[in-house]
Scaffold this motif. Sequence first.
Motif, PDB file in Angstrom:
ATOM      1  N   TYR A  64       0.841  -1.193   0.000  1.00 17.44           N
ATOM      2  CA  TYR A  64       0.000   0.000   0.000  1.00 17.44           C
ATOM      3  C   TYR A  64       0.882   1.251   0.000  1.00 17.44           C
ATOM      4  O   TYR A  64       0.882   2.015   0.953  1.00 17.44           O
ATOM      5  N   SER A  65       1.629   1.420  -1.084  1.00 14.73           N
ATOM      6  CA  SER A  65       2.575   2.536  -1.113  1.00 14.73           C
ATOM      7  C   SER A  65       2.231   3.595  -2.153  1.00 14.73           C
ATOM      8  O   SER A  65       2.830   4.666  -2.160  1.00 14.73           O
ATOM      9  N   THR A  66       1.283   3.321  -3.023  1.00 14.42           N
ATOM     10  CA  THR A  66       0.919   4.273  -4.069  1.00 14.42           C
ATOM     11  C   THR A  66      -0.600   4.322  -4.233  1.00 14.42           C
ATOM     12  O   THR A  66      -1.319   3.436  -3.772  1.00 14.42           O
ATOM     13  N   GLU A  67      -1.059   5.344  -4.946  1.00 17.21           N
ATOM     14  CA  GLU A  67      -2.482   5.478  -5.233  1.00 17.21           C
ATOM     15  C   GLU A  67      -3.003   4.282  -6.033  1.00 17.21           C
ATOM     16  O   GLU A  67      -4.077   3.749  -5.745  1.00 17.21           O
ATOM     17  N   SER A  68      -2.224   3.858  -7.021  1.00 18.13           N
ATOM     18  CA  SER A  68      -2.669   2.741  -7.857  1.00 18.13           C
ATOM     19  C   SER A  68      -2.794   1.454  -7.052  1.00 18.13           C
ATOM     20  O   SER A  68      -3.674   0.624  -7.313  1.00 18.13           O
ATOM     21  N   GLU A  69      -1.947   1.276  -6.040  1.00 21.05           N
ATOM     22  CA  GLU A  69      -2.036   0.072  -5.206  1.00 21.05           C
ATOM     23  C   GLU A  69      -3.279   0.109  -4.324  1.00 21.05           C
ATOM     24  O   GLU A  69      -3.896  -0.933  -4.075  1.00 21.05           O
ATOM     25  N   LEU A  70      -3.667   1.291  -3.861  1.00 23.59           N
ATOM     26  CA  LEU A  70      -4.907   1.399  -3.094  1.00 23.59           C
ATOM     27  C   LEU A  70      -6.109   1.067  -3.972  1.00 23.59           C
ATOM     28  O   LEU A  70      -7.047   0.392  -3.533  1.00 23.59           O
TER      29      LEU A  70
ATOM     30  N   MET B  71      -6.092  -0.899  -6.635  1.00 22.53           N
ATOM     31  CA  MET B  71      -6.076  -2.347  -6.863  1.00 22.53           C
ATOM     32  C   MET B  71      -6.605  -3.099  -5.645  1.00 22.53           C
ATOM     33  O   MET B  71      -7.325  -4.093  -5.777  1.00 22.53           O
ATOM     34  N   ALA B  72      -6.257  -2.616  -4.460  1.00 19.84           N
ATOM     35  CA  ALA B  72      -6.686  -3.288  -3.235  1.00 19.84           C
ATOM     36  C   ALA B  72      -8.204  -3.228  -3.084  1.00 19.84           C
ATOM     37  O   ALA B  72      -8.853  -4.237  -2.787  1.00 19.84           O
TER      38      ALA B  72
ATOM     39  N   LEU C 251      -6.513  -3.265   4.421  1.00 19.41           N
ATOM     40  CA  LEU C 251      -6.491  -2.010   3.676  1.00 19.41           C
ATOM     41  C   LEU C 251      -6.665  -0.820   4.618  1.00 19.41           C
ATOM     42  O   LEU C 251      -5.908   0.156   4.553  1.00 19.41           O
TER      43      LEU C 251
ATOM     44  N   ALA D 191       0.036   5.337   1.967  1.00 20.20           N
ATOM     45  CA  ALA D 191      -0.013   5.958   0.636  1.00 20.20           C
ATOM     46  C   ALA D 191      -0.814   7.252   0.644  1.00 20.20           C
ATOM     47  O   ALA D 191      -1.113   7.801  -0.413  1.00 20.20           O
TER      48      ALA D 191
ATOM     49  N   THR E  62      -1.793  10.058  -2.646  1.00 15.14           N
ATOM     50  CA  THR E  62      -3.118   9.748  -3.184  1.00 15.14           C
ATOM     51  C   THR E  62      -3.996  10.990  -3.143  1.00 15.14           C
ATOM     52  O   THR E  62      -3.965  11.751  -2.165  1.00 15.14           O
TER      53      THR E  62
END
Length: 229
Positions: free
Chosen positions: A1-7, A9-10, A80, A87, A91
């Motif tokens: 959970y280090s970037t906006e895109s990973e949030l 995706m989660a 999450l 992140a 974000t």
Amino acid sequence: YSTESELIMAINGVYNTSLYYKKADSPFNLVIDCASDISWDRDQGSDLQLLGEGLHVPTNTTFSELWNKSYSVISECNMLLTNMHKAKDKTDASLYERIEGEARFFRAYHHHLLLHYFGNIPLITEPQRITDKPGQTSKEEVGQFILQELEEAASILPLSYTGDNAGRVTKGAALAIKARQALFTENWNVAADACKRIIESGEYALEPEFADLFSYKNAQSKEKILYIE
């Protein structure tokens, strides 16, 4: 959970686990009607048919699948919500808030399902270790958590979406499940208030022609509050 895109995706993974859970190649929230007087499973001796006949036993896999699937969703949401702050500074603020609202909605929604299928259940609001053995929580305490969590989600979720985001949970969806939870536990005033707020939002309306609900042109009908595309 280090970037906006990973949030993103989660939370998309939560949708996949939560709303798109299938049994007998159909959405679970559709086929579970076979355990009621609304529908019937013609597959002789199936889990769903036994449920419909009142002949189920503890080894019926429908029960264990619902239990496992719902706690998987709750686990994803807890992970999450506990870690998304990593992140936050990368974000968009409104997107961050929306993702939090979505995760809180699904965590409450699956506690709601478990509560009304099983009774006293473990209330899980933090990531678990493999050695943790949470005990039962009273129905009253779980029910109060669900109402509070859905109210919090409603306060930060959007009223509606456009484009590719159509179909995500909204403020109206959170209030609708809150109303259902309140109805199931005879909290009439809470249910009435949630329904009143949905009506007064102006986001929803009945289709003039009932048959139009089943046409492709109305896939995102104003009559739908929570749906799977």
